[in-house]
Each structure stands twice: as C-alpha cells, then as structure tokens.
Design an enzyme around this catalytic site. Structure first.
Site, PDB file in Angstrom:
ATOM      1  N   GLU B 192       0.831  -1.207   0.000  1.00 36.01           N
ATOM      2  CA  GLU B 192       0.000   0.000   0.000  1.00 36.01           C
ATOM      3  C   GLU B 192       0.863   1.253   0.000  1.00 36.01           C
ATOM      4  OE1 GLU B 192      -1.020  -2.900   1.654  1.00 36.01           O
ATOM      5  OE2 GLU B 192      -2.303  -2.919  -0.098  1.00 36.01           O
ATOM      6  N   ASN B 276      -0.565  -7.567  -3.771  1.00 34.52           N
ATOM      7  CA  ASN B 276      -1.246  -6.758  -4.781  1.00 34.52           C
ATOM      8  C   ASN B 276      -0.271  -5.824  -5.497  1.00 34.52           C
ATOM      9  OD1 ASN B 276      -1.328  -5.347  -2.042  1.00 34.52           O
ATOM     10  ND2 ASN B 276      -1.773  -3.678  -3.411  1.00 34.52           N
ATOM     11  N   ASP B 318      -7.127  -5.021  -4.865  1.00 33.06           N
ATOM     12  CA  ASP B 318      -6.232  -5.326  -3.748  1.00 33.06           C
ATOM     13  C   ASP B 318      -6.290  -6.808  -3.402  1.00 33.06           C
ATOM     14  OD1 ASP B 318      -4.422  -4.998  -1.612  1.00 33.06           O
ATOM     15  OD2 ASP B 318      -6.051  -4.779  -0.187  1.00 33.06           O
TER      16      ASP B 318
END
Lengths: 181, 592, 331
Positions: B192, B276, B318
């Site tokens: 992220e 991801n 994700d």
C-alpha cells in the site's frame, strides 16, 4: 423607507458579507507565513506556560472557504488520506474526533505536519510551502468542525459519500494530554 | 456411521475421507511440538493429538495465561519446542520464552529487538507480526522495521541480525520467517506504500543474504532463468516484470510477500504468493502487472523460479495472493496428483499441480460477483466488466471486498478427513478511484473504499471444504469478520476465535459448536495444539484484537468515516461495543 | 459607433492560422466544413427565397395604394404554391437531417481499429496526455501537447479529474466534453502537417483561458521518433548548475507533485516533466518555452496564472537559476 425596500437593502447587505468567505488569496497577497518551529505539543512546561497569543493567521486560513478547499486538495495529493482517511483514520489516528495527541491548535497541527511525529507521522519540512502547510492544517481542523459553517463545504467532495462538513458538529479540542502513545 | 468410520482411521493414515492427504515428505509424524506457524512445511495446521475429542471438549479449562504487555493486533501463534513456549508480540516485537515444565509457565527469558518507532507509520494495517520460526536450536524472528534476527533458543541472545527492509521507502516486515533447506525466507510488506516486493533467503547459520528475488522488474532481478517453465502462455516471455507495466511503474509496483510460504523438501521447492500491485487505482497501471498477485514456485537453494501462476492479472481490488498454500496429495481425474490447495483472496479455491503450476480444478468458496470464473484453458481469471473501478466514479456492490473472500488468516487441513477448514469473511464494497500520487514513505492507493457485510448479512464464515470434489460440506456463519486462523486436530475438532473474543471448538463432522470460552480481547491469533511436558494435549491461542479488521480498536478510529482503515471501518462500526485491546496468551487443557 | 465598426470584423481573425474551425486540416474538421457548406447552401437558398417573397410582398403593397386586397382562396396558383413550399421545406430539412446523420456516422467510425490511443485527462487547468499502445511498457506520459502522425486516424479518450472541460482543436475536429467519471471518445485524423493550437472550450474556472495545448502534426516517421524519444528517461544533468537544480527539483517540493523519469520524482498529480523542454509552451499555453520563461514561471507562478495549483516555492536567485538550467535541459 417602505418595508419591502428596507428588507431588500438588508438582504443585499447580508449577501455582501458572503463575498469574503470565498476570497481567493494568491500567494503573492497572502500573509507572510511561517510555521512556528517546534511548537510544544504537550501541556507540561517547565516553570509554567508562557503567555499564549493566538496566531492571527488562524482566522485568515480558517475563515476562508478557498483556503479550506485547497487544504482538502493537498490533504489528498500529499497522501494524508491514505493514513487518516477522510478523518476517520487508519494507519494514522482519526482527525475528526476530539483527541489531539500533539495538540489541536492550528499552529500545533502545522508544527506536526512540518516536524513529523515519532510514531510514524512523516515530516513535510522542505516539501510543502508554509502557505500549503497552513491550508492543510486549517482543513484538518475542519474535519472536527472547528471553522464556522459558512466556510466549510456543503458537499463531500470525495467519492466515499461521507456526510458534508456543514452537518458535522463541532468537537471540543482536547489538547494533547501526553506525547506518549 | 460416518463418525465411527472416521475415528477408526489412524492419524496419518493413507487417505482422508475426501481422498486428500498431506503431501508425503512435507508433513512428518507429529512430535508434539509446534515449531513453525504452519505446523509443518505442508502448512496443514493440524495436530495429530487426540486426547481432546468432541466427547470431552466441554470439560476444557484454562491451564494458565500470560499477558505479554502489548495491546496491538496479535496475529502470531505461540511456538512450542521441547517444554518451552515462545511468543512474539506485535510492534515492538518482544519475544518471550515460557518454561512449560514449571507451574504457571514462568518466563525464561525476554528479548527486545527495539525496532524503530517510525516503522509504525508505514505499516499498512496495524503493526502486527505473524510469528516466529524454530530451527536447530534457534528462534528466527522478523521486526516491523525490516530486520531478521536469529536468537539462541536457550538463552534468548541474538546470534545475528540482518537489516533487509527500508522503512524510508515504506517497507516493513510483518510475516513469519520460514526456515527451509538451511535458509531463512523473508519477504517485505508495504504493497500500500508503493514498495517493490521481494523475497529474500538468508543463510540460517550466518544471516548472510543467499539470494533475493524481486517481484517486478527484469528477469535477472526476479531470478527467472532457464529453469522457469510457467504452465500458461501469458506468463512466458522475456522481462514480463517490465513489459506488463507502464514505464517505471514496476519500480513502485508492489508484489510484496507478507503471508505464508510452504516447502516441499522432496522437490526442494518453496511455494508462496505475491501481494497486490500498486497503486490500488488500476487505471494507473495498465497491463498484467507481473509478477504481482500470483504464486511462485522456486528452488530453495538458488531462488531460481520454476513456475508462476497469476491469480489476478491486472488486479483491480487489492486481491493479494499471499494466502496459505497447503501441500497435499489427492486424486484428480482418477489419478493421484501432488497438489497445492489454495483458498485465494479473490474467492476461488484453486487446486494446482505442484510440479507444473497447472490449475487442475477451481471453484468459488465465497460469494463472487467481481469475476465470472477462471478459464481453465488459459488459466485466466475472467473479471466482470461491470464491477471494474474507474477514476472519478463510484462502483457499488463489489464482492468480495478488498480483503477478499479470505485474507491472511490461514485454514487448517486434516489428513484424516481430507477437508480444508477455511475461516473467512463475507464482505462487499463500494470503490471510487482517484489519481494516486507517489511520495516515498507515504501510502500509494488512489482508492476510496467502503466495506459492508455481503449477502446474508454475516461478516464472517467458517467453511469446511472438500478439495477433491470442490464443494462445501458445511459452514458456520459468524456475525463479525472472521480474522483468526484455524486449527484442526486428530481428535475431530477445529478451533478458531472471533473478533469479540469467543474461542470456539467445532465438530469437524458437522460444524456444531461444542465448546466456547470468552477471552479478554478479540481473537485474531493462530491457535495451536501441543503435547505438554506432562504428556497431555494443550490448546493455546493469543487474544489481542487488531489487524486490518481490528484497526478501529487498536487505532481508536472514528466510525463516522466509513472509508477509515482503507474502508474496513464501514464494516466494523460495532466492534468497539464488543471488544477492546488486549494481548494475553490462553492455554487450555482437560482436567488431569 | 463608426470607430467601433472594425471590431465587428474581429471574430474573422479566428478564421486563419493555428486555431480556426475553417482550417480543415483534419478529416473530421474537413467533413465538418463540408457539412457546414451544405447547411450554408440549403439555409442560404431558403433565406434568399424567403427574403425574395418578403420583398415581393413589400413591392406589391407599395404598388397598390387602395385598400388591402382580400387574398383569393380560389386563386389557381395558391394550392400548388403551398404544396411546393411545404415540399421544399420537407426536402430541405430531410436533406439536412440526412447530411447530419451521415456526418455523425463518418465521425463515429464504427469498427475502426486504431494503432494506438491517446488518453487526455483534463485538470484545472492543464491537460494530462498519455499515449497508449498494445504494449503497455511503451506508454508515454506528457502534458499540454499532442503529437499526431499525418494521415493516421487516432482515437482520443477524454476524461476529467475535476470539473467539466471541453477538448477542442478547431483545425482538426469539433469539440468534445471531458466529464468526470466518464470516458468520451473522439477521432482525430489530421491531413496536413503543421502546428495547431487546442483550447479548453467549456468554462472550467478561473484559469479557463490559460488552458491551451499545442498540437504538432508530423510525418509518421517523425512521430515515431518523437514517441521513442519520449520513452527515454531524463538525461542526468551535464553541467554543475543544472546538477544543482536537479538536486533542488528532485528532493524539494517539486517532487511532491511532478515526475521526472530516471529520478526518484515519481509523483503524478501535476504535469510530467521528463521532457518538459521539448514542449512548445509552459503551463498549458501560458508562456512560450524558453529558459527565461521557465525561470520566470517558477519564480512567480501565481503572478503568471493566479489560482494555478503550482505554488510559489521560496527560492533565491541562484537556486532559481539552477532550477531553470535543469528544467531547460529536460529535452
């Protein structure tokens, strides 16, 4: 003076006051801003608090719709949203509640943005201009309903459908009780 | 009838009821210890002990407890090796050894690695640690700020420390290391934060880097060489880690390794999934985004890739592919095959050939509308165009949500029943994409997410899954998201915990709740079972709610913003009324 | 009044040069002109007929000084005249509708395959431009400029990040809106090599007027060369002054919003600067490209384009000089 005439004059005068909330200040005309270095985030001060004078810049930023809107844009561009979401928090603490780890005054928030904080808040020193920092700080305060309702946005600009800020009630600002987490 | 037939089977007997059994060689006979989070290299999370059974589990009592002094999300399992239990806390990653031979299990030693406090600011979803590993008299651990440390299991003294991650770039390490073939395997977290994902192998003796494979970029960085033979055509070609990205996007493209690694000692191969691709806004990274959101098979000695399969090419939601990989042998199409069992984040249960990566069978184990299926000819996930997020637009009702049909919390596999017990979630979401802006050390997302309960209204599910026939045997719904891993025992029980602190034992045959115990805080930790120094069977679990799902508790977040905690706040508004922070070990045993 | 009369001809100034809708340097624009001419002819003929009848009426009215004659409903010519008149209108309108329909069909180009696509995203107040082909690793990101190969139809996908804008290169094609959350499509097929100017054609805020872009139509070979050059990373600065500037740009506030390929500046909310100096203008047509103008722009963006999202960065003269040296080197 007849009553309808008087009423319309009053209405016109009232409308005029709305012109200030949107005043666009380009940076040339803005205040010479400086972020107070190392504003102490806590309450304990050896030998007692120094006399505190509220910063006049606070009103200039907090009572200006354009400054808040620009602050919101920067809050998203600088990835503040990634950690603090739209005020609810995530990786970082919530900003829409009444708890301020490092102080909830606008100068303390500006200092937190510039200095960073030890438990993960990155420092934006030399990355944002002082004017930008103040705009973000003003927007951060608007998340907990600090500015008056006439300057905040009546529509949530983000895609999430969070309630508009005009519907938000003002949270009391509890300055940081402790610098510890 | 079924029950008696079941009990008649010996542990480790040839073939489970469904036809599946643990992979030969990867799951040795149970020695009563719990030396790695997955219990065995096959990641079965299965204990062969059978003292505790459906018949006597209602007498299960607390044997002792221990508060570890921290209160963030506790995802790690305790390890037990020869009368000593080892536990690790979330940040600041304190390791404590408890002496099980003495009453009340007093601490033998404590090790404080003192990771950098700033690392908390780049840990995406709580400052968790997923566990330790034991091998050859040493305890191996990872710290949030990216160190791998070897400790002497007897004294708790550090033998070596290697810095692998760099928090200035947003890298943290939250996974449990795996020691396989003399190597300590570690990967980074931070998908992220715009990091470049990698897995590294350190020499277990010296801590020196043996090899490091990235999951984006040119083949030489990914350790793709002449031995790389992916089954599907779309994974073949030169430098796909560069060519399936816009220029330079691969340098900040994710593909981290923060979940589970399995190991087949017979083949000398490790299996693990990659995270991801970044940013979440997929419009900023057209292409398949290799080698993110897929499974790698690598040679443990050299790190060279053997095959790869991409579960979610050009991932839109994700959907990391880091979930546990269970190694099993089972009949497929009438022939015994060496397989991988994968309840993946995108909602599909994959059965792969362990040697080639071919998808043998696949079926949804949760509710999915984000994809219409998996094409077995090309191996490709078929996304549903209507649920594809676009910049400047809100797409509603995407199922499963960003944490998938199941997130990191691993399933258990019983070789006796041949069933996979899957603790998972049932969440859907709305997504609105926006331009993500890369700034090193800050989040790189470009997505507003709002999650809520999926069809049925329950946010958690516990499913017993028959991998041979790819069908659900039974399921038990849970109101809150199910974020704890599962434990299966030869006694015929499965254990798991809920986010409001109920530790439960279910009957493997029908999912009936037979025993429950309320802990102080919610449970997201991995339950284990071991043989104590007294020869009796014990069950242990850490409470301490947190993780992504429990962010509202550990971060004291404000539930008025449903997009908080990357959208999980929307689905966990009621959690603060049901539990609070904690961090206590609970050990249970039958009265004896 | 007399003195103001020449102002009436001012709009005609728009009919020549780099920004005119009568240029017809694109297939779309030219076919528009064709349609325009049909419309002009039909409406022109009708106009002349109507005016002629009106004048005839006036003339007859003047000739007879007596009382107004009552129209004779039984006049033998009245019926055919009315039928003819109605027929003419129906024919004329149908002709226009048909011409318009055929034009729309031509513009839509159903089933057409394009060798590549240009994604244009409008922002307040600049254009983010991405060239995308089937090979995603050859994606090129630039800003406020469009390069087009002559004689090749190109698909343009139009998006917006904030408010409604409108994309208009009058010389090449008609305008098309860019709407947040939607993708609109446009096809450009230029027929003449040259340099043109595009402009936002929907009021979008304070600096709407300074939201232009440069269009370069070139030979396919030159276009390919341009694309390849754009793919390259920025060259490291060769002189000390530019190196000092690079240091400021890539580690200071600039890198929070801008990207320069080959450096650690990878932000994407502002124009990509990798090949900034190869463009013809600065800040969406605000200033012509030159080192002096770059320096002037960085020194005072709010003076040049008040309200622009580009902040005024506090830099001293030497730093400004270094920054402009670096930016000017980004060819």
């Amino acid at each position: 003076m007849s009553s309808p005439y008087r009423t319309s004059v009053i209405v016109a005068l009232v409308l005029l006051t709305a012109c200030r909330r949107e005043q666009r200040k380009t940076e040339d005309k803005s205040f010479a801003t400086t972020v107070p270095a190392g504003t102490q985030p806590g309450l304990l001060v050896a030998g007692g608090q120094l006399a505190f004078k509220p910063d006049p810049k606070q009103a200039a930023y907090e009572h200006n719709a354009n400054a808040l809107a620009e602050g919101q844009r920067l809050f998203s561009w600088m990835n503040c949203v990634g950690c603090h979401s739209h005020g609810g928090g995530g990786m970082g603490p919530a900003l829409m509640d009444d708890e301020w780890r490092y102080g909830g005054r606008i100068d303390q928030i500006a200092a937190t943005i510039v200095e960073g904080r030890p438990n993960g808040m990155p420092s934006f020193r030399g990355k944002l201009t002082d004017d930008q920092v103040w705009k973000v700080a003003a927007y951060v305060r608007s998340l907990s309903g600090q500015p008056t309702k006439d300057v905040v946005s009546s529509r949530a600009d983000e895609l999430s459908g969070t309630p508009p800020q005009t519907l938000e009630k003002r949270e009391p600002v509890h300055p940081a009780e402790s610098t510890l987490q | 009838m079924v029950a008696s037939a079941l009990l008649a089977l010996q542990p480790g007997a040839a073939t489970g009821q469904t036809g599946a059994r643990s992979a030969a060689g990867a799951a040795p006979a149970d020695n009563g210890n719990w030396e790695m989070p997955g219990k065995t290299y096959a990641s079965t999370r299965f204990s062969a002990m059978r003292e505790i059974t459906p018949g006597n589990v209602n007498q299960l009592k607390v044997a002792f407890t221990f508060s570890d002094g921290t209160n963030k999300g506790h995802e790690a399992p305790p390890l037990v090796v020869g009368g000593t239990m080892y536990i690790v806390t979330p940040f600041p990653n304190i390791v404590t050894a408890l002496d099980l031979t003495k009453p009340g299990a007093p601490a033998k030693w404590t090790f404080k690695p003192k990771p950098l406090a700033a690392s908390q600011g780049v840990a995406c979803c709580d400052v968790v640690n997923r566990g330790l590993a034991y091998d050859g008299g040493r305890i191996f651990m990872n710290t949030l700020d990216g160190q791998t440390i070897a400790l002497d299991a007897k004294s708790g003294k550090a033998i070596w420390r290697t810095q692998l991650g760099n928090i200035a770039r947003g890298e943290t390490v939250t996974m449990a290391p795996l020691v396989a073939g003399g190597k300590v395997l570690v990967g980074n977290s931070g998908g992220e934060m715009g990091v470049r994902g990698w897995i590294a192998a350190l020499d277990a003796g010296s801590g020196k880097l043996a090899w490091k494979a990235y999951h984006t970029g040119p083949d030489k960085d990914v350790l793709i060489g002449p031995n790389f033979h992916p089954f599907y055509a779309s994974d073949r070609g030169k430098d796909l880690g560069v060519k399936t990205w816009p220029p330079n996007a691969w340098k900040i493209g994710g593909g981290t390794v923060w979940g589970w690694i399995s190991y087949d000692p017979k083949l000398g191969m490790i299996y693990y999934g990659t995270g991801n691709p970044g940013p979440w806004n997929a419009e900023q990274r057209p292409g398949d985004n290799k080698w993110s959101s897929g499974v790698f098979a690598r040679d443990v000695a050299t790190g060279q890739a053997r095959w790869y399969y991409q579960s979610s090419p050009h991932d839109l939601f994700d959907h990391d592919d880091i979930n546990e990989i269970i190694l099993a042998d089972m009949p497929v199409g009438g022939r015994m095959r060496q397989v991988l069992l994968r309840p993946a984040r995108n909602g599909y249960f994959y059965v792969h050939d362990r040697l080639t990566g071919q998808v043998l069978t696949v079926a949804p184990y949760g509710f999915i509308n984000s994809a219409t299926g998996v094409d077995l000819r090309t191996g490709r996930l078929q996304p549903n165009k209507a649920k594809e997020p676009h910049q400047g637009k809100v797409v509603r009702g995407i199922c499963p949500a960003a944490p998938g049909a199941k997130d990191w919390n691993p399933s258990a596999f019983s070789p006796i029943t041949g069933v996979v017990y899957i603790p998972h979630i049932n969440l859907c979401m709305d997504e609105g994409a926006s331009q993500a802006n890369y700034i090193a050390g800050t989040p790189f997302l470009g997505m507003d997410v709002k999650m809520y309960a999926g069809p049925g209204g329950n946010r958690g599910v516990f499913t017993a899954w028959d991998p041979v026939h790819q069908r659900k045997l039974w399921e038990k719904t849970e109101n809150l998201p199910l974020w704890s891993p599962a434990l299966a025992t030869a006694g015929g029980l499965v254990f798991y915990g809920t986010m409001d602190g109920w530790f439960k034992a279910l009957d493997q045959r029908n999912g009936r709740e037979l025993w429950w115990f309320k802990t102080g805080s919610g449970i997201i930790g991995q339950p284990i079972s071991y043989r104590g120094p007294d020869g009796h069977q014990y069950v242990a679990v850490m409470d301490g709610v947190g993780g992504w799902a429990g962010a509202i508790i550990v971060g004291q977040l404000d539930a008025r913003d449903p997009t908080g905690a990357l959208g999980f706040l929307g689905a966990t508004k009621d959690l603060p009324s049901k539990t609070s922070k904690g961090g206590t070990l609970y050990v249970f045993a039958l009265p004896h | 009044m007399r003195r103001a009369a020449p102002l009436l001809f001012l709009p005609l100034g728009a009919c020549s040069g780099v920004q005119t809708s009568l240029g017809g340097q694109g297939v779309e624009g030219a076919s528009f002109i064709g349609l325009f001419e049909i419309f002009l002819a039909v409406t022109g003929v009708m106009y002349v007929i109507v005016i002629a009848i009106l004048l005839g009426g006036l003339f007859r009215r003047r000739a007879n000084e007596g009382p107004t004659p009552v129209p004779d409903a039984r006049h033998p010519l009245l019926r055919p005249a009315l039928i003819g008149w109605t027929g003419l209108i129906v024919l004329g309108l149908s002709g226009l509708a048909l011409a318009s329909f055929l034009e729309d069909r031509t513009l839509a180009r159903p089933g057409q395959k394009y060798p590549f696509s240009i994604q244009v995203t409008a922002n307040q107040w600049w254009w983010d431009v991405q060239y995308q082909s089937s090979d995603v690793s050859h994606t090129v990101r630039t800003a406020n400029e469009l390069h087009l190969p002559v004689g090749v139809p190109v698909h343009v996908a139009l998006k917006s990040n904030d408010v409604i804008h409108s994309f208009w290169v009058p010389n090449l094609a008609g305008k098309q809106d860019l709407i947040p959350g939607r993708t609109n499509d446009l096809v450009l097929e230029p027929t003449q090599i040259g340099q043109y100017r595009g402009q936002c054609a929907e009021f979008c805020g304070r600096e709407h007027a300074k939201m232009a872009f440069d269009v370069t139509v070139e030979s396919p070979a030159a276009f390919q060369a341009w694309w390849s050059a754009q793919l390259a990373s920025a060259k490291p600065p060769s002189v000390a002054e530019a190196a000092a500037g690079a240091q400021i740009v890539t580690s200071g506030p600039c890198a929070m919003c801008h990207a320069i390929a080959g450096t650690n500046a990878s932000a994407s909310v502002a124009p990509d600067l990798t090949h900034l100096a190869s463009r013809r203008s600065i800040a969406a047509g605000t200033l012509p490209m030159s080192r002096a103008n770059l320096e002037s722009w960085v020194a005072d963006p709010q003076g040049h384009k008040p309200g622009s999202k580009m902040p005024k960065i506090p830099l001293d003269a030497a730093q400004l000089h270094a920054v402009s040296a670096y930016l000017a080197s980004l060819q």
